[in-house]
Design an enzyme around this catalytic site. Structure first.
Site, PDB file in Angstrom:
ATOM      1  CG  ASP A  37      -2.179   0.807   1.059  1.00 50.13           C
ATOM      2  OD1 ASP A  37      -2.132   1.832   0.339  1.00 50.13           O
ATOM      3  OD2 ASP A  37      -3.209   0.446   1.637  1.00 50.13           O
ATOM      4  CG  ASP A  63      11.076 -13.240   3.090  1.00 50.72           C
ATOM      5  OD1 ASP A  63      12.323 -13.247   3.003  1.00 50.72           O
ATOM      6  OD2 ASP A  63      10.441 -12.385   3.723  1.00 50.72           O
ATOM      7  CG  ASN A  72      -8.743  -4.385  -0.849  1.00 51.30           C
ATOM      8  OD1 ASN A  72      -9.971  -4.428  -0.778  1.00 51.30           O
ATOM      9  ND2 ASN A  72      -8.029  -3.417  -0.274  1.00 51.30           N
ATOM     10  CE1 TYR A 136     -14.311   1.603  -7.394  1.00 46.65           C
ATOM     11  CE2 TYR A 136     -16.696   1.334  -7.510  1.00 46.65           C
ATOM     12  CZ  TYR A 136     -15.488   1.084  -6.885  1.00 46.65           C
ATOM     13  OH  TYR A 136     -15.459   0.306  -5.753  1.00 46.65           O
ATOM     14  CE  LYS A 140     -13.052  -1.660  -7.661  1.00 40.05           C
ATOM     15  NZ  LYS A 140     -12.053  -2.429  -6.878  1.00 40.05           N
TER      16      LYS A 140
END
Length: 236
Positions: A37, A63, A72, A136, A140
């Site tokens: 973020d 890692d 998200n 938007y 989406k």
């Protein structure tokens, strides 16, 4: 003593709102959240920038493989059909849609090698149509198409892909894009059959179900977390 590490889950936009609720729920479910973020305590990155996204992904994967991801991150760019700027459209495409593709592509080799993967794409009820949401809603809705294609292509590797479509959820993002004194906002809330706004925890609960290793026979689906809105006034 076992040295097995908890499974990791990558969550973009996990510093606030729905993302933060997913992070907390993931911890409760025994995962180690890896957050990307522009704010917060995770890996800091501007996910609207492909190069910065690539850098953050390299750090996240240093890692080892990550076999669960919640795409998200997203932002609302309000505007009427006449007023929606091309700049906002390009930014919405980059943040809401391109990021999901780039992140998933980076994780897929590890998922395939492991023979297991869970992909959850955060769409929106607005993908079905909502005033002042050209950029938007289009991006989406694009996530729903990606979800279906990925389910078909990746199922043979033990990887599922599903989408979650939140309705009106009480977050800063919703409140910023839907002014409380707007008749459109009041109409949305009054139309919800359960007679309340949703909470980030409502969404996180559904995401948790889709991340579970036992949810291997659910793929290509869109789960609307909307209090019944999609079967009421704003029906499919």
């Amino acid at each position: 003593m076992s040295t097995t590490q908890p499974p990791r889950v990558l969550i973009t936009g996990g510093a606030a709102g729905i993302g933060a609720a997913i992070v907390e729920r993931s911890r409760c479910d025994g995962y180690t959240p890896v957050i990307i973020d522009r704010a917060g305590d995770g890996i800091r990155a501007d996910l609207s920038d492909p190069d910065d996204t690539a850098r953050a992904l390299s750090e996240a994967l240093a890692d080892g493989p990550i076999t669960r991801v919640v795409n998200n991150v997203g932002a609302v760019f309000p505007g009427s059909a006449e007023d929606q700027t091309l700049k906002d459209l390009e930014l919405a495409w980059s943040l809401n849609l391109r990021t999901a593709v780039q992140v998933t592509q980076a994780l897929l080799p590890g998922m395939k090698e492991t023979g297991f993967g869970r992909i959850v794409n955060m769409s929106s009820r607005a993908a079905l149509g909502k005033e002042l949401r050209s950029a938007y809603a289009a991006t989406k809705a694009g996530l729903l198409g990606l979800t279906r294609v990925w389910a078909l292509e990746l199922g043979q590797y033990g990887i599922t892909a599903n989408a979650v479509g939140p309705g009106p959820i009480a977050t800063d993002l919703f409140n910023g894009a839907n002014p409380a004194d707007s008749p459109l906002t009041r109409d949305i809330i009054d139309s919800v059959p359960v007679h309340r706004m949703g909470t980030p925890d409502d969404v996180a609960h559904t995401v948790a179900h889709l991340l579970d290793e036992r949810t291997g026979f659910v793929t290509g689906q869109t789960h609307y977390v909307c209090g019944g809105l999609t079967v009421g006034k704003a029906h499919v």
